[in-house]
Scaffold this active site. Structure first.
Site, PDB file in Angstrom:
ATOM      1  N   THR A   1     -13.526  24.121 -38.845  1.00 38.37           N
ATOM      2  CA  THR A   1     -15.077  24.298 -38.525  1.00 38.37           C
ATOM      3  C   THR A   1     -14.987  25.232 -37.237  1.00 38.37           C
ATOM      4  O   THR A   1     -16.195  25.822 -36.968  1.00 38.37           O
ATOM      5  CB  THR A   1     -15.653  23.201 -38.396  1.00 38.37           C
ATOM      6  OG1 THR A   1     -15.237  22.203 -37.308  1.00 38.37           O
ATOM      7  CG2 THR A   1     -15.890  22.251 -39.694  1.00 38.37           C
TER       8      THR A   1
ATOM      9  N   LYS B   1      -1.057  25.232 -37.723  1.00 41.57           N
ATOM     10  CA  LYS B   1      -1.969  25.961 -37.076  1.00 41.57           C
ATOM     11  C   LYS B   1      -1.425  27.371 -36.510  1.00 41.57           C
ATOM     12  O   LYS B   1      -2.009  28.316 -36.110  1.00 41.57           O
ATOM     13  CB  LYS B   1      -3.003  25.302 -36.169  1.00 41.57           C
ATOM     14  CG  LYS B   1      -3.807  24.177 -36.630  1.00 41.57           C
ATOM     15  CD  LYS B   1      -4.483  23.250 -35.767  1.00 41.57           C
ATOM     16  CE  LYS B   1      -5.176  22.304 -36.406  1.00 41.57           C
ATOM     17  NZ  LYS B   1      -6.490  22.630 -37.286  1.00 41.57           N
TER      18      LYS B   1
ATOM     19  N   LYS C   1     -17.775  28.328 -36.175  1.00 41.51           N
ATOM     20  CA  LYS C   1     -18.369  28.490 -34.835  1.00 41.51           C
ATOM     21  C   LYS C   1     -18.526  29.877 -34.125  1.00 41.51           C
ATOM     22  O   LYS C   1     -19.333  30.479 -33.661  1.00 41.51           O
ATOM     23  CB  LYS C   1     -17.977  27.414 -33.853  1.00 41.51           C
ATOM     24  CG  LYS C   1     -18.445  25.987 -34.281  1.00 41.51           C
ATOM     25  CD  LYS C   1     -17.420  24.866 -33.708  1.00 41.51           C
ATOM     26  CE  LYS C   1     -17.498  23.702 -34.483  1.00 41.51           C
ATOM     27  NZ  LYS C   1     -16.557  22.668 -34.204  1.00 41.51           N
TER      28      LYS C   1
ATOM     29  N   LYS D   1      -7.640  25.124 -30.639  1.00 42.63           N
ATOM     30  CA  LYS D   1      -7.621  24.091 -31.849  1.00 42.63           C
ATOM     31  C   LYS D   1      -6.586  23.095 -31.238  1.00 42.63           C
ATOM     32  O   LYS D   1      -5.784  23.299 -30.489  1.00 42.63           O
ATOM     33  CB  LYS D   1      -7.587  24.570 -33.209  1.00 42.63           C
ATOM     34  CG  LYS D   1      -6.397  25.606 -33.288  1.00 42.63           C
ATOM     35  CD  LYS D   1      -6.356  26.321 -34.608  1.00 42.63           C
ATOM     36  CE  LYS D   1      -7.487  27.350 -34.780  1.00 42.63           C
ATOM     37  NZ  LYS D   1      -8.445  27.013 -35.864  1.00 42.63           N
ATOM     38  N   ARG D   2      -6.367  22.020 -32.056  1.00 42.85           N
ATOM     39  CA  ARG D   2      -5.158  21.177 -32.149  1.00 42.85           C
ATOM     40  C   ARG D   2      -3.824  21.977 -32.209  1.00 42.85           C
ATOM     41  O   ARG D   2      -3.896  23.025 -32.863  1.00 42.85           O
ATOM     42  CB  ARG D   2      -5.284  19.925 -32.784  1.00 42.85           C
ATOM     43  CG  ARG D   2      -6.179  18.662 -32.496  1.00 42.85           C
ATOM     44  CD  ARG D   2      -6.001  18.113 -31.062  1.00 42.85           C
ATOM     45  NE  ARG D   2      -4.868  17.472 -30.701  1.00 42.85           N
ATOM     46  CZ  ARG D   2      -5.102  16.229 -30.983  1.00 42.85           C
ATOM     47  NH1 ARG D   2      -5.924  15.522 -31.500  1.00 42.85           N
ATOM     48  NH2 ARG D   2      -3.784  15.568 -30.734  1.00 42.85           N
TER      49      ARG D   2
END
Length: 830
Positions: free
Chosen positions: A661, A559, A665, A553-554
């Site tokens: 999201t 995060k 997935k 992810k970024r």
């Protein structure tokens, strides 16, 4: 005189030269494959075009309410395979390409990713376009055709280096330029009161040229349109310079005008208050609203001439969804058109605007919220500043009448924030100017109501909604994991592709030994395929049997890639301490891009690569632990890594990730989630059962309580020996012996300035990772939990999300009408 060589002979000569130099052979093969890719793309596009025209004709005949999704980002990825799947052409194309002796996967790899987004927000917009077409909604995506998308990331000596993403250099077979719909967009100038009303004069004009991309629904013959605007200077642009002889200066100024659509700002969850960015935001909004109003006026009962002159029915025929605050200027721009151009009175124009617009909030991080300086508006958009002042004046009048004497509330709810400089709060503008405001996961929507927009919620509670994000199962299962899709279809049929809730039926096979074995085998095949890719790209030997632990992810402090890394270092230290002990082997894969100006994110990448260098080359560790930094993470790479994942890392500090999201997935593709109760993780735990996820750490209320009492990193550092050892290793240069102080900024942040409380969740995270390893040692039980997760992922289809938007915000009903294909009579003529 020699005869000219034919193309075939030229190619033979090139091939011979390439083989002589061997280094060029791959390039020559790629060049041939590019020709074949374009041939295939144009063939598939031909099947699209008839359906595309038929769909637009159908909309003109039926005159449904149209939905316009405004987004500064559409992270589309590749188009070819997705289009073949949605048109039902994949098998035929595969067979034809095979007959030609070509490899369709090689041709698909030729296509450039359309990287017109940074991360989740842009990818969500892409999934939504797919679902809107698959649900038969008359919908349009509007954005900017960036010449350069999200940068290509190279990792050099462990550091991120950005390279321009020249994604259009070979052309784009999927777009169609529409110069006949080119529109003027105005900037600068001044406002002049006249007898006929206010006029915005002496402006600088830039032209917006539309490029249309077809968006096919899944096997329903509906093909919607994504219209992206490109900036062009008008021919007479700055001819005053030209007239006094400075031709070069005039042409250079044309380039300045066209810079508006040159490059995507590579920031995710961070606001950058640059004039060019504000220009981009107004450019897309101004062009789009002219387009929407033109279509509204002329699209009654198939008539091409303007027939609607009253805007009474505008909200009944037009829905505008603002994807975050980036297109917030749609609100004052629509007011400007209705009041200044169409001559509606203010109250009527405001009623039409509010009923038409709706706003999706994507973040609660303060640094991500857009607050534009007043002085920029005065210079760039003087008329819009007046309109925003008037909106704010009437809004505050209303609040003052409801809460007499509460000046603090007026300050908190104002669209204008006092300070130096004074700023416009774009989120407040969106809330005041929309009839619906939604968060993107239940927990996020609750936070929005209880904190970020608490005052607004108290005034208009009915305006606030939740719309939990979703992903399209076409791309994120059928396309990227066909083996898993086939096994599911064998058991429950293939209707799950358009009704993902049918995955619940997989629970009937939770004890079916053959099914458990099939699911495990598909995962193993995906892992082997991805491991082969990694070995080729990174020259690291992968243990196929190891647990594939994925964090993509970024790169952002919230995060918490650093929390993952602390686990890696601790695991490494445990192996070193007890080399003869049995450990469940792991391949830890971390990937993502850091915003170019985000120093800490770039340091995190360097630290991950430095740790990987030590771990991967330690003979004591061997293949029990490998750490790989996945370079240039993007949509097409996500399609490879997600099906191969065993463990999905979703470990943000509770209350910071709006939804996510990527988590959905991974769940759909049979990875188990280790995560905090944040974003959509909460609902994933509800759907699959919390016992089937690895949930750890503080909840939102724990974080809030800690914010009140204070977070003391030193206390955890002193109390937890393994944490202390890991931090000391980073600090003393164990992972950077040539530069012992390289990571002092990272350690200083973790010890003194960590807003996201990494140490507070470290102990719980380590314990939870132990549970992961324990379950992984029981393959059958692990796979049972995988099946429960896949069966519980039905809620997270973007079809469900879009159906909720349609019914509860846009006031339209999804349709299962299948538009006849081009070779059959249309519905109206039959």
């Amino acid at each position: 005189m020699s005869t000219p060589l034919s193309d075939q002979e030229k190619r033979k000569q090139i091939s011979v030269r390439g083989i002589a130099g061997l280094g060029d052979v791959a390039e020559i093969k790629k060049s041939f494959n590019r020709d074949y890719y374009f041939a295939l793309a144009h063939t598939v596009r031909d099947h699209l075009v008839g359906r595309w025209i038929r769909t637009q004709q159908y909309y003109y005949e039926k005159d449904p309410k149209r939905v316009h999704y405004l987004s500064l980002e559409f992270y589309m990825g590749r188009t070819l395979q997705n289009t073949m799947i949605n048109l039902g052409l994949q098998t035929a194309c595969d067979e034809a390409i095979y007959q030609l002796g070509l490899d369709i996967e090689e041709l698909e790899e030729i296509e450039e990713d359309a990287g017109l987004g940074n991360g989740g927000l842009g990818r969500l917009a892409a999934c939504f376009l797919d679902s809107m077409a698959s649900l038969g909604l008359a919908a349009y995506g509007y954005g900017i055709r960036y010449e350069f998308g999200i940068f290509n990331q190279k990792i050099r000596d462990g550091w991120q280096v950005e390279e321009a993403d020249d994604w259009l250099r070979y052309g784009n077979p999927w777009e169609k330029a529409r110069p006949e719909y080119m529109l003027p967009v105005h900037f600068y100038g001044r406002v002049e009161p006249t007898a006929g009303g206010v006029k915005w004069v002496d402006t600088q004009v830039v032209l917006a040229m539309p490029y249309d991309t077809p968006v096919p629904g899944f096997k329903n013959n509906t093909v919607n349109t994504m219209r992206l605007w490109s900036a062009k200077a008008p021919n007479d642009f700055n001819l005053r310079e030209f007239n006094v002889g400075d031709y070069i200066e005039a042409v250079l100024d044309r380039n300045l005008a066209e810079n508006i659509s040159r490059v995507l700002y590579p920031n995710d969850n961070f606001f950058e208050g640059k004039e060019l960015r504000l220009k981009q935001e107004y450019f897309v909004v101004a062009a789009t609203l002219q387009d929407i109003i033109r279509r509204f006026k002329s699209s009654k009962f198939g008539c091409r001439d303007p027939v609607r002159t009253s805007f009474e029915t505008f909200p009944a025929k037009v829905a505008i969804q603002l994807n975050d605050t980036h297109p917030a200027l749609a609100i004052p721009e629509l007011m400007r058109i209705l009041v200044d151009v169409e001559k509606l009175n203010w109250d009527k124009a405001w009623e039409v605007t509010r009923q038409t617009c709706a706003y999706t909030n994507h973040t609660v991080l303060p640094e991500a919220l857009e607050r534009w300086p007043i002085y920029l508006f005065e210079k760039l958009l003087p008329r819009h500043l007046q309109i925003i002042y008037q909106i704010n004046h009437l809004h505050l009048q209303r609040i003052a009448a409801m809460f007499p004497g509460d000046t603090d509330r007026l300050r908190r709810m104002s669209l204008i924030e006092e300070g130096d400089p004074k700023r416009i709060n774009m989120a407040h503008l969106c809330v005041v100017g929309s009839h619906a405001v939604n968060g993107v996961a239940q927990i996020h929507s609750d936070i929005v109501k209880n904190t970020v927009f608490k005052d607004f919620y108290e005034v208009e509670p009915g305006k606030f909604q939740n719309k939990t994000n979703g992903i399209t199962p076409r791309r994120w299962l059928l396309l990227c994991n066909p083996g898993l899709a086939d096994i599911i279809a064998e058991k429950i049929g293939d209707d799950f592709v358009t009704d993902l809730y049918q995955l619940r039926n997989l629970l009937d096979f939770i004890d079916d030994e053959a099914f458990i074995r099939d699911i495990a085998n598909v995962k193993q095949e995906n892992k082997q395929k991805f491991a082969t890719y990694l070995e080729k790209e990174y020259d690291v030997k992968i243990n196929y049997e190891s647990l594939f632990d994925i964090h993509v992810k970024r790169i952002h402090e919230y995060k918490r890639q650093l929390l993952n890394l602390l686990h890696v270092i601790t695991f490494y230290n445990r192996i070193k301490k007890n080399p003869s002990k049995h450990f469940v082997p792991r391949t830890v894969i971390i990937g993502g891009k850091a915003a170019p100006g985000y120093h800490m994110a770039k340091m995190i990448i360097k630290l991950i690569t430095a740790v990987g260098l030590v771990v991967n080359n330690d003979p004591v560790v061997g293949d029990r632990l490998k750490v790989i930094y996945l370079e240039n993470y993007r949509v097409s790479l996500a399609e490879k890594v997600i099906p191969a994942a065993d463990l999905s890392e979703q470990i943000s500090t509770a209350g910071t990730e709006a939804s996510g999201t990527g988590n959905m997935k991974f769940m759909l593709n049979g990875a188990l989630t280790i995560g905090t109760m944040d974003g959509a993780n909460v609902e994933m735990a509800e759907e699959a059962g919390e016992e089937n996820l690895f949930i750890f750490g503080m909840r939102v209320e724990d974080v809030e309580a800690m914010d009140k009492t204070g977070y003391n990193a030193q206390e955890y550092y002193q109390r937890l020996p393994e944490l202390r050892q890991a931090i000391d290793q980073i600090q003393t240069g164990f992972f950077s012996p040539a530069q012992p102080e390289l990571f002092k900024d990272v350690v200083n942040m973790l010890m003194k300035h960590d807003r996201f409380k990494v140490f507070a969740d470290y102990e719980a995270y380590m314990t939870c990772q132990g549970k992961v390893s324990e379950l992984y040692m029981n393959p059958k039980e692990w796979t049972r939990v995988v099946i429960r997760n896949i069966a519980g992922s039905g809620k997270f289809s973007s079809d469900r999300t879009i159906s909720e938007y349609a019914r509860e915000i846009w006031g339209v009903e999804p349709s299962d009408v299948k538009i006849p294909p081009p070779n059959e009579p249309s519905i109206s003529s039959s």
